[in-house]
Design a protein around this motif. Structure first.
Motif, PDB file in Angstrom:
ATOM      1  N   ARG A  43       9.945  67.670 126.672  1.00  0.00           N
ATOM      2  CA  ARG A  43       8.574  67.857 127.342  1.00  0.00           C
ATOM      3  C   ARG A  43       8.861  68.930 128.244  1.00  0.00           C
ATOM      4  O   ARG A  43       8.171  69.988 128.494  1.00  0.00           O
ATOM      5  N   GLN A  44       9.791  68.816 129.152  1.00  0.00           N
ATOM      6  CA  GLN A  44      10.202  69.817 130.334  1.00  0.00           C
ATOM      7  C   GLN A  44      10.314  71.310 129.628  1.00  0.00           C
ATOM      8  O   GLN A  44       9.823  72.362 129.987  1.00  0.00           O
ATOM      9  N   ILE A  45      11.184  71.253 128.462  1.00  0.00           N
ATOM     10  CA  ILE A  45      11.458  72.605 127.811  1.00  0.00           C
ATOM     11  C   ILE A  45       9.953  73.098 127.267  1.00  0.00           C
ATOM     12  O   ILE A  45       9.664  74.448 127.343  1.00  0.00           O
ATOM     13  N   GLY A  46       9.206  72.248 126.588  1.00  0.00           N
ATOM     14  CA  GLY A  46       7.543  73.043 126.153  1.00  0.00           C
ATOM     15  C   GLY A  46       7.959  73.568 124.773  1.00  0.00           C
ATOM     16  O   GLY A  46       6.782  73.688 124.260  1.00  0.00           O
ATOM     17  N   VAL A  47       8.895  74.039 124.412  1.00  0.00           N
ATOM     18  CA  VAL A  47       9.183  74.384 122.743  1.00  0.00           C
ATOM     19  C   VAL A  47      10.185  73.957 122.359  1.00  0.00           C
ATOM     20  O   VAL A  47      11.374  73.344 122.979  1.00  0.00           O
ATOM     21  N   ARG A  48      10.362  73.959 120.888  1.00  0.00           N
ATOM     22  CA  ARG A  48      11.608  73.320 120.111  1.00  0.00           C
ATOM     23  C   ARG A  48      12.627  74.513 120.231  1.00  0.00           C
ATOM     24  O   ARG A  48      12.355  75.454 119.740  1.00  0.00           O
ATOM     25  N   PRO A  49      13.854  73.847 120.728  1.00  0.00           N
ATOM     26  CA  PRO A  49      15.013  75.036 120.525  1.00  0.00           C
ATOM     27  C   PRO A  49      15.303  75.216 119.144  1.00  0.00           C
ATOM     28  O   PRO A  49      15.185  74.283 118.384  1.00  0.00           O
ATOM     29  N   ARG A  50      15.544  76.425 118.948  1.00  0.00           N
ATOM     30  CA  ARG A  50      16.006  76.809 117.609  1.00  0.00           C
ATOM     31  C   ARG A  50      17.412  76.161 117.073  1.00  0.00           C
ATOM     32  O   ARG A  50      17.806  75.778 116.064  1.00  0.00           O
ATOM     33  N   ALA A  51      18.244  75.917 118.312  1.00  0.00           N
ATOM     34  CA  ALA A  51      19.624  75.162 118.284  1.00  0.00           C
ATOM     35  C   ALA A  51      19.925  74.961 119.676  1.00  0.00           C
ATOM     36  O   ALA A  51      19.466  75.626 120.635  1.00  0.00           O
ATOM     37  N   ILE A  52      20.962  74.076 119.814  1.00  0.00           N
ATOM     38  CA  ILE A  52      21.566  73.854 121.142  1.00  0.00           C
ATOM     39  C   ILE A  52      23.151  74.311 121.301  1.00  0.00           C
ATOM     40  O   ILE A  52      23.721  73.797 120.340  1.00  0.00           O
ATOM     41  N   LEU A  53      23.407  74.648 122.499  1.00  0.00           N
ATOM     42  CA  LEU A  53      24.822  75.062 122.570  1.00  0.00           C
ATOM     43  C   LEU A  53      25.191  73.985 123.619  1.00  0.00           C
ATOM     44  O   LEU A  53      24.846  74.121 124.841  1.00  0.00           O
ATOM     45  N   MET A  54      26.317  73.371 123.181  1.00  0.00           N
ATOM     46  CA  MET A  54      26.557  72.133 124.387  1.00  0.00           C
ATOM     47  C   MET A  54      28.049  72.400 124.635  1.00  0.00           C
ATOM     48  O   MET A  54      29.042  72.499 123.852  1.00  0.00           O
ATOM     49  N   VAL A  55      28.117  72.480 126.168  1.00  0.00           N
ATOM     50  CA  VAL A  55      29.616  72.472 126.662  1.00  0.00           C
ATOM     51  C   VAL A  55      29.804  71.188 127.044  1.00  0.00           C
ATOM     52  O   VAL A  55      29.226  70.655 128.119  1.00  0.00           O
ATOM     53  N   SER A  56      30.925  70.253 126.362  1.00  0.00           N
ATOM     54  CA  SER A  56      31.271  68.864 126.758  1.00  0.00           C
ATOM     55  C   SER A  56      32.303  68.914 127.517  1.00  0.00           C
ATOM     56  O   SER A  56      33.328  69.569 127.503  1.00  0.00           O
ATOM     57  N   ALA A  57      32.365  67.890 128.602  1.00  0.00           N
ATOM     58  CA  ALA A  57      33.579  67.641 129.258  1.00  0.00           C
ATOM     59  C   ALA A  57      34.590  67.171 128.291  1.00  0.00           C
ATOM     60  O   ALA A  57      36.034  67.147 129.036  1.00  0.00           O
ATOM     61  N   GLU A 167      16.997  83.681 122.778  1.00  0.00           N
ATOM     62  CA  GLU A 167      17.056  83.441 121.319  1.00  0.00           C
ATOM     63  C   GLU A 167      16.862  82.175 120.770  1.00  0.00           C
ATOM     64  O   GLU A 167      17.244  81.808 119.640  1.00  0.00           O
ATOM     65  N   GLY A 168      16.274  81.266 121.664  1.00  0.00           N
ATOM     66  CA  GLY A 168      15.744  79.960 121.187  1.00  0.00           C
ATOM     67  C   GLY A 168      16.869  79.099 121.271  1.00  0.00           C
ATOM     68  O   GLY A 168      16.658  77.971 120.788  1.00  0.00           O
ATOM     69  N   VAL A 169      18.175  79.310 121.982  1.00  0.00           N
ATOM     70  CA  VAL A 169      19.325  78.505 122.254  1.00  0.00           C
ATOM     71  C   VAL A 169      19.092  77.754 123.573  1.00  0.00           C
ATOM     72  O   VAL A 169      19.065  78.459 124.514  1.00  0.00           O
ATOM     73  N   LEU A 170      19.088  76.274 123.393  1.00  0.00           N
ATOM     74  CA  LEU A 170      19.296  75.553 124.639  1.00  0.00           C
ATOM     75  C   LEU A 170      20.589  75.321 125.272  1.00  0.00           C
ATOM     76  O   LEU A 170      21.531  74.894 124.280  1.00  0.00           O
ATOM     77  N   ILE A 171      21.113  75.768 126.165  1.00  0.00           N
ATOM     78  CA  ILE A 171      22.434  75.696 126.871  1.00  0.00           C
ATOM     79  C   ILE A 171      22.407  74.440 127.735  1.00  0.00           C
ATOM     80  O   ILE A 171      21.746  74.254 128.827  1.00  0.00           O
ATOM     81  N   ILE A 172      23.280  73.385 127.212  1.00  0.00           N
ATOM     82  CA  ILE A 172      23.474  72.121 127.840  1.00  0.00           C
ATOM     83  C   ILE A 172      24.987  71.994 128.301  1.00  0.00           C
ATOM     84  O   ILE A 172      25.753  72.165 127.399  1.00  0.00           O
TER      85      ILE A 172
END
Length: 270
Positions: A43-57, A167-172
């Motif tokens: 909801r916060q983002i408001g659009v559907r990301p094309r993909a997610i780039l996830m940097v995990s611990a 480019e539609g990529v959500l960085i988390i």
């Protein structure tokens, strides 16, 4: 790659402990506030990301390394949990084209980067993603931390990744704002609160240039080495901030009695 999509924010999320979304019978409402905050991200983002780039611990390599498996398997990188948690599934697709794009950005910036076509999803990815996108229908690519855990290097990594936001990529960045497994519960109340107060000031209330310098010098924060005896769970924050370095931060999750006394938070940048 299209650059016509809205520029997405970045996130640093506290991802909780182990496979918690699959342990509600055992854990009750322990994770209710965190789950609600994660579930609110679309909801916060408001659009559907094309993909997610996830940097995990939970992934470190000698050089930054990008997950390139088209359908990553599961990595059950935890111990001491109920037997059923070693067969849980989060079957999001990978995105080898995005992996190649990330590798290209890093190498063009002089950051050596590898591809790993075998690496699976670790719980720093699949536990929070179960709450964020429960249908596992958004492609996800994981990116490793770099051994040495230099905060300046991980801020620089974020800067290099910034074009992906358009480019539609959500960085988390997925870690924990407090991560000391030997100091949980009431004994952690004061140090976790002190460190969280510093995080709020640095990430939310400081001008961007000041924020960057504070994060580089994070070890000088109150209770820093109590909150993070080893900083792998903090470094994903540096990537999220670096990718939106000139933009304001906002606290999007906060509680001060988590797991018997911890103060913990998550942040959105941009």
């Amino acid at each position: 790659m299209s650059t016509t999509t809205p520029r997405l924010p970045t996130y640093f999320i506290s991802h909780g402990g182990g496979p918690w979304p699959w342990m509600k019978d055992e854990m009750g409402d322990t994770y209710a506030k965190l789950e609600a905050a994660l579930a609110d991200m679309p909801r916060q983002i408001g659009v559907r990301p094309r993909a997610i780039l996830m940097v995990s611990a939970h992934w470190e390599r000698m050089n930054f390394t990008v997950q390139a498996h088209p359908q990553p398997p599961m990595v059950y990188d935890y111990g001491g949990f109920p037997p059923h948690t070693y067969s849980v599934r989060y079957d999001a697709p990978g995105d080898p084209a995005l992996a190649a794009r990330v590798q290209g950005l890093l190498e063009a910036a002089g950051l050596p980067a590898g591809l790993d076509a075998e690496r699976g999803f670790d719980h720093g990815m699949f536990s929070p993603m179960k709450a964020i996108y429960p249908e596992a229908d958004v492609p996800v690519v994981q990116l490793s931390l770099k051994k040495g855990l230099d905060p300046a290097e991980h801020l620089a990594l974020g800067r290099v990744l910034a074009p992906l936001r358009g480019e539609g990529v959500l960085i988390i960045g997925s870690g924990l704002s407090y991560h000391n497994l030997r100091a949980f519960g009431p004994v952690a109340a004061a140090p976790s609160r002190a460190f969280d107060d510093w995080l709020q000031q640095a990430v939310v209330n400081s001008e961007p240039a000041v924020r960057t310098q504070q994060l580089i010098a994070w070890e000088q924060a109150p209770a820093a080495r109590i909150a993070h005896p080893r900083e792998e769970h903090l470094l994903p924050l540096m990537v999220a901030v670096g990718a939106a370095e000139a933009e304001p931060g906002q606290c999007v999750y906060h509680e001060n009695a988590f797991m018997g006394g911890l103060t913990v938070s998550s942040f959105r940048i941009g």
